[in-house]
Design an enzyme around this catalytic site. Structure first.
Site, mmCIF file in Angstrom:
data_model
loop_
_atom_site.group_PDB
_atom_site.id
_atom_site.type_symbol
_atom_site.label_atom_id
_atom_site.label_comp_id
_atom_site.label_asym_id
_atom_site.label_seq_id
_atom_site.Cartn_x
_atom_site.Cartn_y
_atom_site.Cartn_z
ATOM 1 N N LYS A 160 2.267 -3.405 7.323
ATOM 2 C CA LYS A 160 2.546 -3.735 5.986
ATOM 3 C C LYS A 160 3.983 -3.186 5.597
ATOM 4 O O LYS A 160 4.401 -3.992 4.738
ATOM 5 C CB LYS A 160 1.571 -2.576 5.114
ATOM 6 C CG LYS A 160 0.050 -3.073 5.306
ATOM 7 C CD LYS A 160 -0.241 -4.241 4.693
ATOM 8 C CE LYS A 160 -0.254 -4.655 3.260
ATOM 9 N NZ LYS A 160 -0.567 -5.728 2.546
ATOM 10 N N TYR B 288 -1.527 -0.127 11.525
ATOM 11 C CA TYR B 288 -1.874 -0.976 10.019
ATOM 12 C C TYR B 288 -0.368 -0.518 8.990
ATOM 13 O O TYR B 288 0.132 -1.581 8.604
ATOM 14 C CB TYR B 288 -2.891 -0.487 9.551
ATOM 15 C CG TYR B 288 -2.958 -0.766 7.929
ATOM 16 C CD1 TYR B 288 -3.187 -2.088 7.621
ATOM 17 C CD2 TYR B 288 -2.806 0.381 7.164
ATOM 18 C CE1 TYR B 288 -3.302 -2.398 6.235
ATOM 19 C CE2 TYR B 288 -2.919 -0.107 5.685
ATOM 20 C CZ TYR B 288 -3.226 -1.370 5.366
ATOM 21 O OH TYR B 288 -3.205 -1.966 3.887
ATOM 22 N N THR C 238 0.693 -1.010 0.046
ATOM 23 C CA THR C 238 -0.199 -0.044 0.005
ATOM 24 C C THR C 238 0.899 1.134 0.104
ATOM 25 O O THR C 238 1.715 1.362 0.574
ATOM 26 C CB THR C 238 -0.821 0.016 1.334
ATOM 27 O OG1 THR C 238 -1.437 1.272 1.533
ATOM 28 C CG2 THR C 238 -0.197 -0.569 2.545
ATOM 29 N N ASP C 239 0.324 2.309 -0.425
ATOM 30 C CA ASP C 239 1.051 3.660 -0.473
ATOM 31 C C ASP C 239 1.240 4.310 0.840
ATOM 32 O O ASP C 239 1.935 4.907 1.017
ATOM 33 C CB ASP C 239 0.164 4.730 -1.393
ATOM 34 C CG ASP C 239 -0.991 5.013 -0.998
ATOM 35 O OD1 ASP C 239 -1.600 4.458 0.073
ATOM 36 O OD2 ASP C 239 -1.776 5.954 -1.620
ATOM 37 N N GLU C 240 0.460 3.456 1.899
ATOM 38 C CA GLU C 240 0.716 4.064 3.283
ATOM 39 C C GLU C 240 1.812 3.713 3.956
ATOM 40 O O GLU C 240 2.324 4.219 5.075
ATOM 41 C CB GLU C 240 -0.652 3.405 4.241
ATOM 42 C CG GLU C 240 -1.810 3.752 3.735
ATOM 43 C CD GLU C 240 -3.084 3.557 4.635
ATOM 44 O OE1 GLU C 240 -2.724 3.285 6.030
ATOM 45 O OE2 GLU C 240 -4.101 3.629 4.246
#
Ligand code: NAD
Ligand code: TDX
Length: 342
Positions: A157, A153, A125-127
């Protein structure tokens, strides 16, 4: 070719299973999913009877189970979607995020190494890049932007991504990673912002907007994400990371207003509520590498994609009404109870 897809009963994994089963009838697609609160076999109804599809219930963090499955099935490719995926839940209960997202990934990597898979693909994810300031629209996430996570979260990741890359460098496992921006589209669980807006607006219920609603997300239709993963799996270079995004940046308030207007509902449904802890300000992906090296191009703009998505929710009420009337109702009450009290 045998492709093991994990987390295929969830939102993006489910869309990816549909895509692969229909596009590649000569390939075998095995869907491994634990069926947590976010997993839903109703999502797989359109493909469940196809001869090239099989569902297996199980936990990616259960080493013995995963090793047995690899021993039996000997997959050529592994695509890992399985994860705890909701930032708000990671703030109240981080432990399960470490177990599934980090330890589960490491178990899959060990099994992929042991049984010699030809490609392990990690759906990230870009997060993992953290956030960008609101007053610097010139800045974007590139593949070499340093990892700088905010929530439990995104930290889980990012940890998983580091293990994936370590297995390539240390053991020569052929891996790829995709880091995508916010997805939306059919089969999106209604705890997430866009389906939450649509389902609540249709019921004339208040829509909780965190803070001032000026945080920015970069929205991509889920089918464009699925196409990107398919392309990376077949043509991406082992050891590489690919950003996926379509330059569709919107503030949360813009998203709510667009959906309310499309449904002919009043803006008075908007309710500003307590902000998310550590709330990331802005995400924005630079997808140049995927576009120039692999020729990927999104088919949807935000305008066409949100219309398709709203229509899907109107035509598939039973899918999401079943979720809203089940255990999810208790989660919603705990999460927003006081903020949305009359
Ligand atoms: P989701 O929560 O809708 O689905 C997750 C699926 O994983 C569910 O079917 C669940 O049952 C399954 N699962 C959870 N724990 C498991 C375990 N221990 N073993 C086996 N299965 C398990 O998530 P999503 O939104 O479809 O996201 C899929 C992946 O894409 C995640 O890895 C997420 O981090 C990533 N991602 C999501 C977005 C987004 O906007 N939703 C954007 C970029 C990346
Ligand atoms: O009730 C809400 N009100 C609100 O204002 C909810 C649920 C969200 N929001 C805001 C928070 C975010 O700024 O809307 C934005 C989007 O929120 P989410 O749908 O929870 O997504 P986000 O936190 O951006 O993370 C998503 O994109 C990246 C996915 O859930 C992740 O799995 C993915 O990695």
């Amino acid at each position: 070719m045998k492709i093991l897809v994990t987390g295929g009963a969830g939102f993006i994994g489910g869309n990816f299973v549909h895509h692969m089963v229909n596009k590649y009838p000569e390939d075998q697609i095995i869907n491994l999913d634990l069926l947590t609160y976010a997993g839903n076999l109703e999502t797989l109804k359109p493909v469940e009877d196809k001869p090239n599809y099989k569902f297996v219930r199980g936990d990616i963090a259960d080493r013995d189970f995963v090793m047995d499955l690899f021993d039996r099935e000997r997959p050529d490719f592994v695509v890992n979607f399985a994860a705890e995926s909701h930032v708000d839940r990671s703030i109240t209960d981080p432990g399960v995020f470490v177990r599934t997202n980090v330890m589960g990934t490491q178990v899959l990597l060990d099994a992929s190494k042991e049984y010699g898979v030809k490609r392990y693909h990690q759906v990230s994810t870009d997060e993992v890049y953290g956030d960008l300031p609101l007053d610097r629209p010139d800045l974007f996430f590139h593949e070499d932007t340093p990892l700088h996570t905010s929530s439990p979260y995104s930290s889980s990741k990012a940890s998983a991504d580091l293990f994936v890359l370590a297995y390539e460098r240390t053991y020569g496992l052929p891996v790829t990673i995709s880091r995508c921006s916010n997805n939306y589209g059919p089969y999106h669980f209604p705890e997430k912002f866009i389906p939450l807006i649509i389902s609540r607006a249709l019921a004339d219920e208040k829509i909780p907007v965190y803070g001032k609603g000026n945080n920015v997300r970069d929205w991509l239709h889920v089918s464009d994400h699925c196409e990107a993963i398919d392309l990376i799996l077949r043509q991406g270079k082992p050891g590489e990371v690919y950003n996926v995004g379509g330059h569709n940046e919107k503030t949360n308030l813009e998203v709510v207003k667009t959906i309310l207007a499309a449904l002919d509902k009043p803006e008075s449904l908007i309710e500003f509520v307590t902000d998310r802890l550590g709330h990331d300000l802005r995400y924005a992906i630079d997808p140049t590498k995927l576009e120039t090296e692999l020729g990927w191009k999104p088919k949807y703009t935000f305008e066409t994609g949100i219309r398709q998505t709203i229509d899907w929710y109107l035509e598939n009420r039973e899918w999401w009404e079943n979720i809203i009337s089940g255990d999810y109702a208790d989660y919603f009450e705990k999460m927003y109870g006081e903020d949305l009290a009359e």
